[in-house]
Write a protein that holds these residues in place. Sequence first.
Motif, PDB file in Angstrom:
ATOM      1  N   VAL A  81       0.862  -1.185   0.000  1.00 15.76           N
ATOM      2  CA  VAL A  81       0.000   0.000   0.000  1.00 15.76           C
ATOM      3  C   VAL A  81       0.901   1.240   0.000  1.00 15.76           C
ATOM      4  O   VAL A  81       1.767   1.396   0.862  1.00 15.76           O
ATOM      5  N   VAL A  82       0.665   2.109  -0.993  1.00 21.41           N
ATOM      6  CA  VAL A  82       1.545   3.263  -1.215  1.00 21.41           C
ATOM      7  C   VAL A  82       0.739   4.560  -1.186  1.00 21.41           C
ATOM      8  O   VAL A  82      -0.298   4.669  -1.843  1.00 21.41           O
ATOM      9  N   ALA A  83       1.236   5.545  -0.425  1.00 20.49           N
ATOM     10  CA  ALA A  83       0.553   6.846  -0.362  1.00 20.49           C
ATOM     11  C   ALA A  83       1.390   7.971  -0.960  1.00 20.49           C
ATOM     12  O   ALA A  83       0.844   8.985  -1.399  1.00 20.49           O
ATOM     13  N   ASP A  84       2.728   7.819  -0.949  1.00 21.53           N
ATOM     14  CA  ASP A  84       3.560   8.859  -1.574  1.00 21.53           C
ATOM     15  C   ASP A  84       4.877   8.270  -2.083  1.00 21.53           C
ATOM     16  O   ASP A  84       5.123   7.070  -1.933  1.00 21.53           O
ATOM     17  N   MET A  85       5.735   9.129  -2.665  1.00 19.62           N
ATOM     18  CA  MET A  85       6.950   8.623  -3.308  1.00 19.62           C
ATOM     19  C   MET A  85       7.947   8.051  -2.300  1.00 19.62           C
ATOM     20  O   MET A  85       8.743   7.172  -2.652  1.00 19.62           O
ATOM     21  N   ASP A  86       7.906   8.494  -1.038  1.00 21.72           N
ATOM     22  CA  ASP A  86       8.777   7.879  -0.020  1.00 21.72           C
ATOM     23  C   ASP A  86       8.444   6.389   0.117  1.00 21.72           C
ATOM     24  O   ASP A  86       9.328   5.554   0.302  1.00 21.72           O
ATOM     25  N   ASP A  87       7.161   6.087   0.025  1.00 17.92           N
ATOM     26  CA  ASP A  87       6.731   4.684   0.129  1.00 17.92           C
ATOM     27  C   ASP A  87       7.269   3.869  -1.046  1.00 17.92           C
ATOM     28  O   ASP A  87       7.659   2.717  -0.886  1.00 17.92           O
ATOM     29  N   VAL A  88       7.276   4.479  -2.223  1.00 17.64           N
ATOM     30  CA  VAL A  88       7.810   3.796  -3.417  1.00 17.64           C
ATOM     31  C   VAL A  88       9.269   3.406  -3.172  1.00 17.64           C
ATOM     32  O   VAL A  88       9.686   2.271  -3.445  1.00 17.64           O
ATOM     33  N   ASN A  89      10.040   4.337  -2.618  1.00 17.86           N
ATOM     34  CA  ASN A  89      11.455   4.062  -2.345  1.00 17.86           C
ATOM     35  C   ASN A  89      11.615   2.951  -1.308  1.00 17.86           C
ATOM     36  O   ASN A  89      12.500   2.106  -1.415  1.00 17.86           O
ATOM     37  N   GLU A  90      10.711   2.942  -0.316  1.00 12.92           N
ATOM     38  CA  GLU A  90      10.775   1.892   0.712  1.00 12.92           C
ATOM     39  C   GLU A  90      10.461   0.520   0.104  1.00 12.92           C
ATOM     40  O   GLU A  90      11.088  -0.485   0.461  1.00 12.92           O
TER      41      GLU A  90
END
Length: 248
Positions: free
Chosen positions: A179-188
Amino acid sequence: MSLTLATTTPGEPEIFPSLQGEGPSAGRPCVFVRLSRCNLACRWCDTAYTWRFTGDIRPHRDDLTFERSENQITLDVREAAMRILALRPTRLVITGGEPLLQAPSLAKLIPMLREAVPALEVEIETNGSVPPPHAIMQLVDQFNVSPKLSHSGNAEHLALVPELLRDWAASPKAWFKFVVADMDDVNEVAELQAMYRIPSERLFVMPEGTSSETLRERSKWLAGAALTHGWRFTDRLHIHLYGDTRGT
Ligand SMILES: C[S@@+](CC[C@H](N)C(=O)[O-])C[C@H]1O[C@@H](n2cnc3c(N)ncnc32)[C@H](O)[C@@H]1O
Ligand SMILES: Nc1nc2[nH]cc(C(=O)O)c2c(=O)[nH]1
Ligand code: SF4
Ligand SMILES: [Mg+2]
């Protein structure tokens, strides 16, 4: 042996037919069973009624007991099986809450259902932080594993998960759904993929959101990120069709 389920309305266990809205089997007609209770407490959980009970601030801590809630109902496994079979399932999705907290009861339920419907296919939605017993790995066809990123707010609990994620990644039955809410999550997600060798073929990203508007907005940039990283993308079909409604 019993199962504790979530309810749609007080006294009505959350067992319902719907199209699978997310992940590798999106669009398939299924029967859903939603179990009560969770070992995590995600900030944005869309089914907090399965675990956030009065007086219960940290439900994953053993020293806190759950108060009785009209949002849960305990049924004998045989009674749960009868209610599921009444909906003539060909494919079952067991979700929650965290269904693997009730693995021993599920290990009784699934064979009971297959006695009546031998070809029944079974998926489990799990946060991936509860070790699945061997019997469950054998009985279940597909696991939709949704490991939680730091934005979920489960930091201290997630420190226990790494070994388990490696095991899930090695199983061909496990499909990952972040589950992704922003680009920081994409990097994680990219970091976790590299660390635990999650095959891109079995890695989905899904926008966080409980309204069509939020999902559409986030899908625009998340679809691009999926393409860049070679990941799969999944929408949340049921939210577009029915909104954020229990029993859909
Ligand atoms: C409610 S959870 C139940 C199963 C299990 N506890 C888990 O988290 O995977 C079912 C799915 O919904 C996802 N989910 C929960 N709240 C969400 C939200 N606000 N936006 C997007 N997905 C969400 C979870 O990540 C999981 O993939
Ligand atoms: N239609 C539909 N598809 C789903 N896929 C995963 C769900 C869940 O809450 O686990 C879900 C749900 O609640 N409804
Ligand atoms: S792990 Fe699943 S059910 Fe539990 S709080 Fe997070 S999203 Fe909700
Ligand atoms: Mg859901």
